[in-house]
Design a protein around this motif. Structure first.
Motif, short mmCIF file in Angstrom:
data_model
loop_
_atom_site.label_atom_id
_atom_site.label_comp_id
_atom_site.label_asym_id
_atom_site.label_seq_id
_atom_site.Cartn_x
_atom_site.Cartn_y
_atom_site.Cartn_z
N ASN B 198 40.39 39.89 45.56
CA ASN B 198 39.63 40.64 44.57
C ASN B 198 39.29 39.76 43.37
OD1 ASN B 198 38.38 42.73 43.37
ND2 ASN B 198 40.20 43.92 42.95
N SER B 199 38.14 40.05 42.77
CA SER B 199 37.71 39.33 41.58
C SER B 199 36.85 40.28 40.77
CB SER B 199 36.91 38.10 42.01
OG SER B 199 36.23 37.59 40.90
N ASN B 200 36.54 39.88 39.55
CA ASN B 200 35.65 40.70 38.74
C ASN B 200 34.20 40.34 38.96
OD1 ASN B 200 37.14 42.51 36.82
ND2 ASN B 200 38.31 40.61 36.70
N PHE B 366 44.30 45.82 40.25
CA PHE B 366 43.53 44.59 40.36
C PHE B 366 44.49 43.48 40.75
CE2 PHE B 366 42.04 40.62 38.45
CZ PHE B 366 40.80 40.54 39.05
N ILE B 367 44.40 43.00 41.98
CA ILE B 367 45.33 41.98 42.46
C ILE B 367 44.51 40.82 43.00
CG2 ILE B 367 47.16 41.50 44.12
CD1 ILE B 367 47.68 44.63 43.75
N PRO B 368 44.40 39.75 42.21
CA PRO B 368 43.49 38.67 42.60
C PRO B 368 44.07 37.65 43.57
CG PRO B 368 44.23 38.41 40.34
CD PRO B 368 44.98 39.55 40.90
#
Lengths: 348, 429
Positions: B198-200, B366-368
């Protein structure tokens, strides 16, 4: 067949075992910052978390959980220790009751940081009738009992003869949402208090005042549209006469389909929200547990990164954050630097 | 018949008038019967076509939107390292402190400078916010490029990416056409989507983190729910006496299978997090919670499969001197296994698509980075889809659809496996 299962079982156990010592249960220490709270602040905090993780290979990237401000506060205030989160994202200030709850559970030291401003915007489809409303119009249109009488308004014309005879249909956040709290506080309450009787009622019977001023009608004119703001944009494109209530960043991102509605003659833009002239502006906060600042590696550095990111040209601004005025930014940068604890004296 | 009746005088039955098929009344009745037949067939067909139409609509929109999510527009960015303000000594990158040196250098600034130099003042807006990561990877791979001018393929910004896939504002289209003319754009398969987390930034997101989270969660679920469910089913079918208590247990299990999943989430929150203090957001807790939900399904499927093993098998085994345990484990269980497996996989597929209970235990996060083990914070595919659907940036629309395709393929392969196992091992008597 059984052999295959045994094999899968053993390999899975081995897989799980290798993860164990690193993080451990709630009892042990933690080497990763944990953040909970508002879904409105979530995109900004997660952007900071991602950048922090990239620029600091020595620290693990913080985990940001989107629980909503209220549930997040409960988790945050539940206690001190590795099992409890370090930072709470809040789309409003901490309430006095929440602060007391924190104190009771041993969360004595809390750093309060205002990270920026989020605008609540009223929007319509680009094909819409170009409405121009006042906070009173909005209150009269969607309150359950405007000024104490049941709401009978069917069209905007019923609310204000100057408005077109279009059926009232407002897509907005559900009651569990922080955005809904803002709608109640920033628009409905203000519209309500335009009436001197209501202003008087506030002093005599605060509960009744709250009920009359912030309760939203449930007869279908106000449609609770979940936390999914993209859905509201889609609904508006399909119903050009409807109005949506959502975060300003969604308006900015979807200008192809929707536009802002002027309230009291002020259009929702970056400048009007940053200057608090548009009524839908609200400040966003993060709360940091003082006791964790030394115990959790990377927490202080994360805060410093946040202070770095909230400037007008920073990467948070690109994602829709509206930077606080210079004075407030400077004050909060100092809080981050000196890690000043909040006193809770001025909370309501 | 009539002759026989004439020969033997029997009490005459009331004279039967032959049905007049031509009469109006009869014709009407026949028409009615045919009509109801046709009506039923039509309704059945309509029901089937309606569901097929919905499925087709879902698949076509998902694939139509999602296929673009698997592609990514790249810009070959010419970087003249000598001209940029990057202060990085190639020799520092070969020593043990290479990572620290890379982290200290302002590669992001240098990348933006290169974009401005190549594409004009707006250049920095054409490349993704994460473009410098590609540059950093290139430097890490070959520090010698630091003195030269090289072309590095970096992801284009979301706007350019959308424009390349036909759908953007005229202003951005103009910028896109200008870029296109330089011949530095290329749209290709986005491998990062399958290997990243995941990313923004929609140009940098990947599904692997959520996929691995799903995988770990499913393993925990399977390890718990399968043995417990199968043993419970075996005991209830083969050993348990029939009395009020077993009836009660049976009713409870059937009830449990129908309990809404959010209830299991609340249970997981109360028991695993608040009482047992297991780590929040971890695949372990997700797996435990989903195991609670899947177990009743396995028990029910298992009992039906065990019930359908003919008693003659048991009798024959007992007859040649097998002990009851031998009967169960040597004969009944292997014969019932295909049915049990089918039930298990269908239960697991349901658990795989589950979101609600996992929101309660903190997997909406949110877990990058992909989880390294079952106690690491993780998220799962359906929750990831839920999170992306709520993202502000328009680039996430196609990524959401692409993630749905990944989930559907995962589900499809699980169901395919169930059908394969059933056909391969199924016994008919």
């Amino acid at each position: 067949m059984f052999k295959t299962f045994a094999l899968v079982a053993v390999s899975a156990l081995a897989l799980s075992a290798c993860g164990d010592p690193a993080t451990g249960g709630a009892g042990g220490a933690r080497d990763q910052v944990k953040i909970v709270g508002s879904s409105t602040v979530y995109p900004f905090t997660s952007a900071v978390a991602e950048t922090f993780g990239r620029n600091n290979p020595g620290f693990k990237t913080p985990v940001v959980e989107s629980t909503g401000t209220g549930s997040g506060m409960k988790l945050f205030c539940a206690g001190v220790g590795a099992g409890h989160p370090d930072i709470e994202n809040a789309s409003r200030r901490m309430k006095k009751s929440e602060f007391e709850d924190c104190q009771k559970n041993g969360v004595k030291d809390i750093v309060e940081v205002q990270v920026g401003i989020d605008g609540l915007a009223l929007i319509e489809s680009n094909a819409g009738p170009k409405m121009n409303l006042t906070v009173e119009d909005v209150y009269k249109a969607i309150a359950a009992n405007p000024y104490g009488k049941p709401n009978a308004a069917k069209t905007w014309k019923d609310v204000n003869p100057a408005l077109p005879a279009i059926a009232i249909k407002v897509f907005g956040p559900p009651s569990t949402s922080g955005t809904r709290d803002s709608l109640a506080e920033l628009i409905l309450d203000k519209g309500c208090n335009k009436n001197p009787e209501m202003e008087a009622l506030k002093k005599s019977d605060a509960d009744k005042h709250k009920d009359i001023c912030t309760k939203v009608r449930e007869d279908g004119a106000y449609v609770e549209s979940g936390e999914n703001d993209n859905l509201i944009v889609q609904k508006l494109t399909a119903n050009p006469d409807a109005i949506g209530v959502l975060g300003y960043s969604f308006l900015e991102e979807n200008l192809k389909d929707v536009r802002g509605i002027a309230i009291n003659g002020v259009e929702p833009t970056y400048e009007t929200i940053a200057g608090f002239t548009y009524p839908g502006a609200r400040a966003m906060f993060i709360y940091v547990k003082g006791a964790h600042l030394t115990a959790i590696p990377g927490l202080k550095e994360f805060l410093a990164e946040y202070a770095n990111a909230w400037t007008p040209g920073g990467y948070l601004a690109k994602r829709g954050l509206i930077a606080s005025p210079d004075a407030i930014r400077a004050k909060n940068a100092e809080i981050v630097q000196k890690l000043t604890m909040m006193t809770g004296a001025d909370l309501s | 018949m009539t002759e026989l009746a004439a020969m033997t005088p029997v009490p005459t039955a009331p004279k039967r008038i032959p049905t007049d098929w031509k009469s109006d009344l009869m014709q009407r009745r026949i028409r009615k019967r045919y009509a109801s037949e046709r009506r039923f067939r039509f309704i059945g067909l309509a029901a089937v076509s309606l569901s097929v139409a919905f499925l087709a609509f879902l698949l076509i929109t998902m694939i139509g939107n999602g296929a673009r999510g698997f592609t990514q527009t790249d810009i070959r960015l010419p970087v003249n390292f000598a001209q940029t303000s990057l202060m990085l000594d190639p020799t520092a990158l070969t020593g043990p402190n290479a990572e620290a040196a890379l982290a200290a250098a302002n590669i992001q600034g240098a990348t933006e400078e290169a974009a401005v130099a190549a594409f004009g003042p707006d250049g920095a807006d054409y490349i993704s916010d994460g473009a410098w990561l590609s540059v950093r990877a290139a430097i890490r791979k070959d520090p010698a490029i630091l003195g030269k001018t090289v072309d590095i393929a970096v992801p284009a910004s979301t706007h350019i990416d959308i424009a390349a896939k036909n759908g953007a504002d005229p202003e951005i289209r103009a910028a896109y056409q200008k870029l296109e003319a330089t011949g530095r754009l290329s749209t290709g398969f986005n491998l990062n989507f399958l290997t990243g987390s995941n990313s923004n930034d929609p140009t940098l997101v990947g599904i692997w983190g959520a996929f691995k989270g799903s995988l770990l969660t499913m393993i925990v679920t399977l390890l718990l729910a399968f043995p417990i469910g199968v043993l419970a089913a075996l005991y209830l079918e083969e050993y348990a006496p029939r009395n009020r208590w077993t009836d009660l247990i049976e009713v409870s299990i059937n009830n449990l299978a129908a309990v809404p999943s959010i209830i299991f989430g609340l249970l997981g929150l109360a028991v695993f997090l608040n009482v047992m203090h297991l780590p929040r957001s971890a695949a372990l807790v997700g797996g435990l919670t989903l195991a609670l939900m899947t177990m009743p399904v396995i028990v029910i499927a298992g009992r039906n499969a065990i019930k359908s093993v003919p008693p003659s098998i048991r009798d024959a085994a007992l007859g040649i001197g097998a002990s009851p345990v031998q009967v169960v484990f040597h004969h009944v269980l292997p014969l019932a296994l295909p049915g049990i497996l089918t039930g298990t996989i269908i239960g697991m597929a349901r658990a795989l698509g589950e979101t609600a209970p996992l929101l309660m235990i903190g997997m909406r996060a949110f877990i990058p980075a992909p989880p390294a083990g079952i106690t690491d914070p993780a998220t799962v595919l359906p929750v990831q889809i839920y999170l992306w659907a709520d993202e502000v940036s328009r680039g996430f629309v196609e990524k959401t659809s692409a993630a749905i395709i990944v989930l559907l393929v995962f589900l499809l392969s699980m169901n395919g496996l169930a059908i394969y196992l059933r056909n391969k091992f199924e016994q008919r008597w």
